[in-house]
Design a protein around this motif. Structure first.
Motif: not given
Length: 424
Positions: A331-352
Protein backbone atom coordinates in the motif's frame (compact mmCIF):
# COMPACT_ATOMS: atom_id res chain seq x y z
CA UNK A 1 23.43 -9.82 -15.82
CA UNK A 2 22.43 -8.91 -19.36
CA UNK A 3 19.53 -10.65 -21.11
CA UNK A 4 21.80 -11.59 -24.00
CA UNK A 5 23.85 -13.66 -21.54
CA UNK A 6 20.83 -15.91 -20.99
CA UNK A 7 19.96 -18.79 -23.29
CA UNK A 8 17.18 -16.89 -25.08
CA UNK A 9 16.21 -17.04 -28.76
CA UNK A 10 17.25 -14.18 -31.04
CA UNK A 11 13.63 -13.16 -31.69
CA UNK A 12 13.03 -12.84 -27.93
CA UNK A 13 16.20 -10.74 -27.56
CA UNK A 14 15.03 -8.55 -30.46
CA UNK A 15 11.79 -7.87 -28.59
CA UNK A 16 13.68 -7.05 -25.41
CA UNK A 17 15.99 -4.74 -27.32
CA UNK A 18 13.02 -2.93 -28.89
CA UNK A 19 11.60 -2.38 -25.39
CA UNK A 20 14.98 -1.19 -24.04
CA UNK A 21 15.30 -4.17 -21.70
CA UNK A 22 19.02 -4.82 -21.25
CA UNK A 23 19.81 -5.79 -17.65
CA UNK A 24 17.97 -8.47 -15.70
CA UNK A 25 16.55 -7.87 -12.24
CA UNK A 26 17.65 -10.31 -9.49
CA UNK A 27 14.48 -12.40 -9.76
CA UNK A 28 14.85 -12.64 -13.56
CA UNK A 29 18.50 -13.66 -13.31
CA UNK A 30 17.67 -16.42 -10.84
CA UNK A 31 14.43 -17.79 -12.30
CA UNK A 32 14.76 -17.62 -16.10
CA UNK A 33 17.55 -20.25 -16.37
CA UNK A 34 15.64 -22.63 -14.06
CA UNK A 35 12.40 -22.29 -16.05
CA UNK A 36 14.32 -22.78 -19.32
CA UNK A 37 15.60 -26.07 -17.89
CA UNK A 38 11.99 -27.23 -17.56
CA UNK A 39 11.97 -27.45 -13.77
CA UNK A 40 9.03 -26.64 -11.53
CA UNK A 41 9.70 -23.55 -9.46
CA UNK A 42 8.34 -21.60 -6.51
CA UNK A 43 9.59 -18.03 -6.31
CA UNK A 44 8.97 -15.51 -3.57
CA UNK A 45 9.03 -12.09 -5.20
CA UNK A 46 6.92 -8.97 -4.90
CA UNK A 47 5.32 -6.71 -7.47
CA UNK A 48 7.91 -4.29 -8.80
CA UNK A 49 10.74 -6.84 -8.94
CA UNK A 50 10.22 -7.74 -12.60
CA UNK A 51 8.56 -11.04 -11.79
CA UNK A 52 6.18 -10.99 -14.76
CA UNK A 53 9.04 -10.97 -17.25
CA UNK A 54 10.78 -13.61 -15.12
CA UNK A 55 8.19 -16.21 -16.12
CA UNK A 56 6.82 -14.76 -19.35
CA UNK A 57 10.17 -14.58 -21.15
CA UNK A 58 11.21 -18.23 -20.74
CA UNK A 59 7.70 -19.42 -21.62
CA UNK A 60 7.48 -17.41 -24.87
CA UNK A 61 11.09 -18.40 -25.57
CA UNK A 62 10.12 -22.07 -25.55
CA UNK A 63 6.89 -21.49 -27.48
CA UNK A 64 8.79 -19.50 -30.15
CA UNK A 65 10.75 -22.62 -31.14
CA UNK A 66 7.66 -24.02 -32.88
CA UNK A 67 7.84 -27.42 -31.18
CA UNK A 68 4.54 -27.08 -29.32
CA UNK A 69 1.11 -27.92 -30.84
CA UNK A 70 -0.12 -25.20 -33.18
CA UNK A 71 -3.77 -25.32 -32.15
CA UNK A 72 -3.52 -26.04 -28.44
CA UNK A 73 -3.47 -23.95 -25.28
CA UNK A 74 0.20 -24.30 -24.43
CA UNK A 75 0.39 -22.09 -21.33
CA UNK A 76 -2.04 -21.00 -18.62
CA UNK A 77 -1.16 -17.96 -16.53
CA UNK A 78 -3.55 -17.57 -13.61
CA UNK A 79 -3.83 -14.21 -11.84
CA UNK A 80 -6.08 -13.10 -8.95
CA UNK A 81 -7.49 -9.91 -10.52
CA UNK A 82 -8.53 -8.55 -13.88
CA UNK A 83 -6.11 -5.66 -13.50
CA UNK A 84 -3.14 -7.98 -13.11
CA UNK A 85 -4.37 -10.20 -15.97
CA UNK A 86 -4.56 -7.13 -18.21
CA UNK A 87 -1.05 -6.03 -17.28
CA UNK A 88 0.39 -9.47 -17.94
CA UNK A 89 -1.37 -9.49 -21.32
CA UNK A 90 0.14 -6.10 -22.16
CA UNK A 91 3.64 -7.27 -21.27
CA UNK A 92 3.22 -10.38 -23.39
CA UNK A 93 2.05 -8.17 -26.25
CA UNK A 94 5.30 -6.24 -26.07
CA UNK A 95 7.60 -9.24 -25.69
CA UNK A 96 6.00 -11.18 -28.56
CA UNK A 97 5.97 -8.40 -31.12
CA UNK A 98 8.54 -10.23 -33.27
CA UNK A 99 7.38 -13.73 -32.34
CA UNK A 100 4.46 -15.80 -33.71
CA UNK A 101 3.04 -16.52 -30.25
CA UNK A 102 -0.64 -15.77 -29.59
CA UNK A 103 -2.34 -14.80 -26.33
CA UNK A 104 -5.81 -14.15 -24.96
CA UNK A 105 -6.80 -12.58 -21.64
CA UNK A 106 -9.81 -14.16 -19.93
CA UNK A 107 -11.42 -12.44 -16.97
CA UNK A 108 -14.82 -11.80 -15.46
CA UNK A 109 -17.19 -8.89 -15.72
CA UNK A 110 -17.42 -8.94 -19.50
CA UNK A 111 -20.42 -8.69 -21.78
CA UNK A 112 -21.52 -11.38 -24.20
CA UNK A 113 -19.32 -10.13 -27.05
CA UNK A 114 -16.15 -10.27 -24.97
CA UNK A 115 -17.15 -13.70 -23.63
CA UNK A 116 -17.44 -14.99 -27.20
CA UNK A 117 -14.07 -13.46 -28.10
CA UNK A 118 -12.46 -15.19 -25.13
CA UNK A 119 -14.16 -18.46 -26.00
CA UNK A 120 -13.12 -18.25 -29.64
CA UNK A 121 -9.53 -17.41 -28.71
CA UNK A 122 -9.25 -20.49 -26.50
CA UNK A 123 -11.01 -22.79 -28.96
CA UNK A 124 -8.59 -21.68 -31.69
CA UNK A 125 -5.74 -22.65 -29.40
CA UNK A 126 -4.19 -19.39 -28.19
CA UNK A 127 -0.66 -20.26 -27.12
CA UNK A 128 -1.01 -18.39 -23.82
CA UNK A 129 -4.19 -17.88 -21.82
CA UNK A 130 -4.00 -15.28 -19.03
CA UNK A 131 -7.00 -15.85 -16.78
CA UNK A 132 -8.65 -15.15 -13.48
CA UNK A 133 -9.70 -18.44 -11.83
CA UNK A 134 -13.48 -17.97 -11.85
CA UNK A 135 -13.75 -16.99 -15.49
CA UNK A 136 -11.42 -19.76 -16.65
CA UNK A 137 -13.50 -22.35 -14.79
CA UNK A 138 -16.68 -20.94 -16.30
CA UNK A 139 -15.28 -21.54 -19.79
CA UNK A 140 -14.00 -24.98 -18.78
CA UNK A 141 -17.45 -26.02 -17.54
CA UNK A 142 -18.97 -25.04 -20.90
CA UNK A 143 -16.44 -27.17 -22.73
CA UNK A 144 -14.57 -24.43 -24.60
CA UNK A 145 -11.19 -25.15 -22.96
CA UNK A 146 -8.91 -28.12 -23.64
CA UNK A 147 -5.91 -28.27 -21.32
CA UNK A 148 -4.80 -31.77 -22.26
CA UNK A 149 -1.72 -30.49 -24.13
CA UNK A 150 -0.80 -27.58 -21.86
CA UNK A 151 2.94 -27.38 -21.17
CA UNK A 152 3.12 -24.49 -18.66
CA UNK A 153 0.91 -23.64 -15.68
CA UNK A 154 1.85 -20.37 -13.95
CA UNK A 155 0.30 -19.00 -10.76
CA UNK A 156 1.04 -15.32 -10.22
CA UNK A 157 0.41 -13.77 -6.79
CA UNK A 158 -0.53 -17.22 -5.50
CA UNK A 159 -0.82 -15.92 -1.94
CA UNK A 160 -3.41 -13.36 -3.00
CA UNK A 161 -5.41 -16.03 -4.85
CA UNK A 162 -5.53 -18.19 -1.72
CA UNK A 163 -6.56 -15.16 0.36
CA UNK A 164 -9.40 -14.58 -2.08
CA UNK A 165 -10.64 -18.15 -1.75
CA UNK A 166 -9.45 -19.61 -5.04
CA UNK A 167 -7.76 -22.78 -3.70
CA UNK A 168 -10.46 -25.12 -5.02
CA UNK A 169 -10.50 -23.36 -8.39
CA UNK A 170 -6.73 -23.75 -8.73
CA UNK A 171 -6.95 -27.44 -7.90
CA UNK A 172 -9.79 -28.00 -10.39
CA UNK A 173 -7.69 -26.49 -13.18
CA UNK A 174 -4.58 -28.39 -12.10
CA UNK A 175 -6.41 -31.72 -12.32
CA UNK A 176 -7.07 -31.08 -16.02
CA UNK A 177 -3.39 -30.59 -16.86
CA UNK A 178 -1.16 -33.38 -18.19
CA UNK A 179 1.39 -34.85 -15.72
CA UNK A 180 4.22 -33.43 -17.84
CA UNK A 181 3.04 -29.83 -17.40
CA UNK A 182 5.69 -27.54 -15.89
CA UNK A 183 4.27 -25.65 -12.89
CA UNK A 184 5.59 -22.22 -11.93
CA UNK A 185 4.44 -20.39 -8.79
CA UNK A 186 5.13 -16.79 -7.81
CA UNK A 187 4.08 -15.45 -4.44
CA UNK A 188 4.86 -12.22 -2.59
CA UNK A 189 4.82 -14.08 0.72
CA UNK A 190 5.47 -17.66 1.77
CA UNK A 191 2.95 -18.56 4.50
CA UNK A 192 2.24 -22.22 5.39
CA UNK A 193 -0.78 -22.41 3.06
CA UNK A 194 1.44 -21.50 0.09
CA UNK A 195 3.94 -24.19 1.04
CA UNK A 196 1.09 -26.69 1.30
CA UNK A 197 -0.15 -25.74 -2.17
CA UNK A 198 3.39 -25.99 -3.54
CA UNK A 199 3.81 -29.52 -2.15
CA UNK A 200 0.50 -30.49 -3.72
CA UNK A 201 1.05 -29.28 -7.29
CA UNK A 202 4.83 -28.90 -7.78
CA UNK A 203 7.25 -31.69 -8.70
CA UNK A 204 10.69 -31.43 -7.01
CA UNK A 205 10.63 -27.66 -7.34
CA UNK A 206 13.50 -25.23 -7.18
CA UNK A 207 12.82 -22.56 -4.55
CA UNK A 208 13.94 -18.99 -5.15
CA UNK A 209 13.45 -16.27 -2.61
CA UNK A 210 14.14 -12.62 -3.25
CA UNK A 211 14.46 -10.78 0.04
CA UNK A 212 11.13 -9.30 1.10
CA UNK A 213 11.49 -5.59 0.59
CA UNK A 214 10.63 -3.11 3.26
CA UNK A 215 9.43 0.40 2.49
CA UNK A 216 12.09 2.78 1.16
CA UNK A 217 13.57 5.12 3.74
CA UNK A 218 12.33 7.97 1.53
CA UNK A 219 8.76 7.24 2.70
CA UNK A 220 7.94 9.16 5.88
CA UNK A 221 5.73 6.79 7.88
CA UNK A 222 3.42 8.24 10.52
CA UNK A 223 0.29 7.17 12.38
CA UNK A 224 -2.58 8.45 14.50
CA UNK A 225 -3.72 6.32 17.44
CA UNK A 226 -7.40 7.16 17.71
CA UNK A 227 -10.91 5.87 18.22
CA UNK A 228 -12.75 4.75 15.09
CA UNK A 229 -15.19 7.76 15.03
CA UNK A 230 -12.22 10.16 15.22
CA UNK A 231 -10.73 8.96 11.93
CA UNK A 232 -12.98 10.95 9.61
CA UNK A 233 -12.62 14.13 11.68
CA UNK A 234 -8.82 13.90 11.63
CA UNK A 235 -8.90 13.18 7.91
CA UNK A 236 -11.09 16.20 7.18
CA UNK A 237 -8.82 18.40 9.28
CA UNK A 238 -5.73 17.17 7.38
CA UNK A 239 -7.33 17.99 4.04
CA UNK A 240 -8.49 21.42 5.21
CA UNK A 241 -4.95 22.27 6.34
CA UNK A 242 -3.46 21.24 3.01
CA UNK A 243 -5.43 20.69 -0.18
CA UNK A 244 -5.23 17.00 -1.08
CA UNK A 245 -3.61 16.12 -4.40
CA UNK A 246 -2.51 12.71 -5.65
CA UNK A 247 -3.80 10.94 -2.53
CA UNK A 248 -4.80 7.28 -2.18
CA UNK A 249 -6.86 6.24 0.85
CA UNK A 250 -7.02 2.49 1.48
CA UNK A 251 -9.98 1.01 3.31
CA UNK A 252 -10.67 -2.57 4.31
CA UNK A 253 -13.87 -3.26 2.39
CA UNK A 254 -15.78 -1.95 -0.58
CA UNK A 255 -18.68 -0.96 1.69
CA UNK A 256 -16.37 1.29 3.70
CA UNK A 257 -14.81 2.61 0.48
CA UNK A 258 -18.25 3.65 -0.76
CA UNK A 259 -19.19 5.25 2.56
CA UNK A 260 -15.89 7.09 2.94
CA UNK A 261 -15.90 8.39 -0.64
CA UNK A 262 -19.50 9.59 -0.24
CA UNK A 263 -18.63 11.34 3.04
CA UNK A 264 -15.62 13.10 1.53
CA UNK A 265 -17.71 14.12 -1.48
CA UNK A 266 -20.26 15.71 0.84
CA UNK A 267 -17.34 17.63 2.35
CA UNK A 268 -16.71 19.02 -1.17
CA UNK A 269 -13.47 17.12 -1.80
CA UNK A 270 -12.66 15.91 -5.31
CA UNK A 271 -12.82 12.17 -4.69
CA UNK A 272 -13.67 8.91 -6.45
CA UNK A 273 -14.05 5.32 -5.16
CA UNK A 274 -12.34 2.25 -6.63
CA UNK A 275 -13.88 -1.13 -5.82
CA UNK A 276 -15.22 -4.25 -7.50
CA UNK A 277 -18.85 -3.13 -7.78
CA UNK A 278 -17.89 -0.55 -10.39
CA UNK A 279 -18.18 -1.65 -13.99
CA UNK A 280 -14.76 -2.25 -15.47
CA UNK A 281 -15.17 0.65 -17.88
CA UNK A 282 -15.88 2.88 -14.86
CA UNK A 283 -12.82 1.60 -13.02
CA UNK A 284 -10.60 2.30 -16.00
CA UNK A 285 -12.10 5.79 -16.34
CA UNK A 286 -11.48 6.51 -12.64
CA UNK A 287 -7.85 5.40 -12.95
CA UNK A 288 -7.41 7.56 -16.04
CA UNK A 289 -8.92 10.62 -14.33
CA UNK A 290 -6.80 10.06 -11.22
CA UNK A 291 -3.60 9.66 -13.22
CA UNK A 292 -4.18 12.85 -15.20
CA UNK A 293 -4.98 14.87 -12.07
CA UNK A 294 -8.72 15.41 -12.58
CA UNK A 295 -9.39 13.47 -9.36
CA UNK A 296 -7.46 14.42 -6.21
CA UNK A 297 -8.35 11.55 -3.89
CA UNK A 298 -8.78 7.87 -4.74
CA UNK A 299 -10.51 5.79 -2.05
CA UNK A 300 -9.75 2.16 -2.74
CA UNK A 301 -9.74 -1.40 -1.55
CA UNK A 302 -6.55 -3.42 -1.86
CA UNK A 303 -7.45 -4.10 -5.49
CA UNK A 304 -5.07 -1.23 -6.41
CA UNK A 305 -2.39 -1.87 -3.79
CA UNK A 306 -0.64 -4.40 -6.02
CA UNK A 307 0.26 -4.47 -9.62
CA UNK A 308 -0.98 -1.07 -10.78
CA UNK A 309 1.71 1.42 -11.65
CA UNK A 310 0.81 4.97 -10.58
CA UNK A 311 3.64 7.46 -10.26
CA UNK A 312 3.85 10.69 -8.27
CA UNK A 313 1.48 9.70 -5.47
CA UNK A 314 2.08 12.29 -2.76
CA UNK A 315 0.25 10.69 0.13
CA UNK A 316 -1.05 7.24 1.06
CA UNK A 317 -3.49 6.96 3.94
CA UNK A 318 -4.38 3.65 5.58
CA UNK A 319 -7.87 4.40 6.86
CA UNK A 320 -7.94 0.80 8.08
CA UNK A 321 -5.02 -1.47 8.97
CA UNK A 322 -4.27 -4.13 6.33
CA UNK A 323 -4.25 -7.72 7.56
CA UNK A 324 -0.71 -8.60 6.45
CA UNK A 325 2.46 -6.57 6.98
CA UNK A 326 3.33 -7.19 3.34
CA UNK A 327 0.05 -5.57 2.31
CA UNK A 328 1.07 -2.51 4.31
CA UNK A 329 4.32 -2.39 2.34
CA UNK A 330 2.43 -2.75 -0.94
CA UNK A 331 0.00 0.00 0.00
CA UNK A 332 2.48 2.64 1.10
CA UNK A 333 4.79 1.62 -1.74
CA UNK A 334 2.37 3.40 -4.10
CA UNK A 335 4.10 6.60 -2.97
CA UNK A 336 7.81 7.50 -3.32
CA UNK A 337 7.73 6.28 -6.91
CA UNK A 338 7.95 9.62 -8.66
CA UNK A 339 10.94 11.62 -9.79
CA UNK A 340 11.84 12.89 -6.33
CA UNK A 341 11.44 9.46 -4.71
CA UNK A 342 9.86 10.90 -1.57
CA UNK A 343 6.49 10.10 -0.08
CA UNK A 344 4.28 10.29 2.99
CA UNK A 345 2.20 7.52 4.56
CA UNK A 346 -0.33 8.09 7.35
CA UNK A 347 -2.08 5.23 9.14
CA UNK A 348 -5.13 5.49 11.40
CA UNK A 349 -5.00 2.94 14.24
CA UNK A 350 -8.21 2.29 16.13
CA UNK A 351 -8.16 0.35 19.40
CA UNK A 352 -9.04 -3.02 17.87
CA UNK A 353 -6.35 -2.52 15.20
CA UNK A 354 -3.47 -1.85 17.58
CA UNK A 355 -2.27 -5.47 17.78
CA UNK A 356 -2.30 -5.71 14.00
CA UNK A 357 -0.27 -2.56 13.65
CA UNK A 358 2.26 -3.81 16.21
CA UNK A 359 2.81 -6.83 13.93
CA UNK A 360 3.50 -4.41 11.10
CA UNK A 361 6.02 -2.55 13.23
CA UNK A 362 7.68 -5.85 14.16
CA UNK A 363 7.94 -6.65 10.46
CA UNK A 364 9.42 -3.20 9.76
CA UNK A 365 11.81 -3.74 12.69
CA UNK A 366 11.15 -0.21 13.92
CA UNK A 367 8.33 1.81 15.48
CA UNK A 368 6.26 4.17 13.35
CA UNK A 369 6.05 7.74 14.67
CA UNK A 370 2.68 8.41 16.33
CA UNK A 371 1.35 11.93 15.72
CA UNK A 372 -0.47 13.27 18.80
CA UNK A 373 -4.21 13.65 18.21
CA UNK A 374 -5.34 17.26 18.54
CA UNK A 375 -7.35 17.69 21.79
CA UNK A 376 -10.15 19.32 19.79
CA UNK A 377 -11.07 15.80 18.61
CA UNK A 378 -11.43 14.59 22.19
CA UNK A 379 -9.33 12.22 24.24
CA UNK A 380 -7.46 9.61 22.22
CA UNK A 381 -6.51 6.09 23.36
CA UNK A 382 -3.00 5.16 24.39
CA UNK A 383 -0.99 2.88 22.13
CA UNK A 384 -1.19 -0.37 24.09
CA UNK A 385 -1.16 -3.18 21.50
CA UNK A 386 -0.66 -5.90 24.13
CA UNK A 387 -3.89 -4.81 25.81
CA UNK A 388 -5.85 -5.24 22.59
CA UNK A 389 -4.10 -8.39 21.37
CA UNK A 390 -7.22 -10.43 20.67
CA UNK A 391 -7.88 -12.35 17.43
CA UNK A 392 -10.04 -10.57 14.88
CA UNK A 393 -13.08 -12.49 13.77
CA UNK A 394 -14.86 -12.62 10.52
CA UNK A 395 -11.94 -11.40 8.51
CA UNK A 396 -11.89 -12.46 4.92
CA UNK A 397 -11.25 -10.95 1.54
CA UNK A 398 -14.34 -11.03 -0.64
CA UNK A 399 -13.59 -13.41 -3.40
CA UNK A 400 -15.43 -11.28 -5.90
CA UNK A 401 -12.97 -8.40 -5.44
CA UNK A 402 -10.81 -9.86 -8.14
CA UNK A 403 -13.26 -11.62 -10.38
CA UNK A 404 -16.96 -10.94 -10.54
CA UNK A 405 -19.67 -10.37 -13.05
CA UNK A 406 -20.51 -6.80 -12.19
CA UNK A 407 -17.70 -5.02 -14.01
CA UNK A 408 -17.14 -4.41 -17.67
CA UNK A 409 -13.49 -4.58 -18.69
CA UNK A 410 -12.08 -3.72 -22.05
CA UNK A 411 -12.78 -6.28 -24.71
CA UNK A 412 -10.22 -9.05 -24.76
CA UNK A 413 -8.96 -10.19 -28.14
CA UNK A 414 -7.08 -13.32 -29.01
CA UNK A 415 -3.92 -12.27 -30.82
CA UNK A 416 -3.32 -14.40 -33.88
CA UNK A 417 -0.13 -16.30 -34.43
CA UNK A 418 2.39 -14.72 -36.73
CA UNK A 419 0.67 -11.35 -36.82
CA UNK A 420 2.22 -8.38 -34.97
CA UNK A 421 -0.28 -6.98 -32.55
CA UNK A 422 -1.18 -3.33 -32.57
CA UNK A 423 -0.10 -1.33 -29.56
CA UNK A 424 -2.74 0.56 -27.60
Amino acid sequence: MRFDELNLEEAVLDGLDAMNFAETTPVQELTIPVILEGKDIIACAQTGTGKTAAYVLPVINELSKGTHPANAINAIIMAPTRELAQQIDQQIEGFTYFIPVSAVAVYGGTDGIAWEQQKRGMEMGADIVIATPGRLLAHIKLGSVDLSQTSFFILDEADRMLDMGFYDDIMQVHKLLPPTCQVIMFSATMPPKIRTLAKTILKNPEEIKIAISRPPETILQTAYVCYEPQKIRILEDLFLQSRPQRVIIFSSSKIKVKELAATLKRMKFNVAPMHSDLEQSQREEVMKEFKNGHIDILVATDVVSRGIDINDIRLVINYDIPHDPEDYVHRIGRTARGTNGEGLAITFISTDEQAQFKRIEDFLEKPVYKIPVDPKFGEAPLYEPEKYNTPRRGRGRPRKEGNNNNGRPRQSNAHHKGRPRKNG
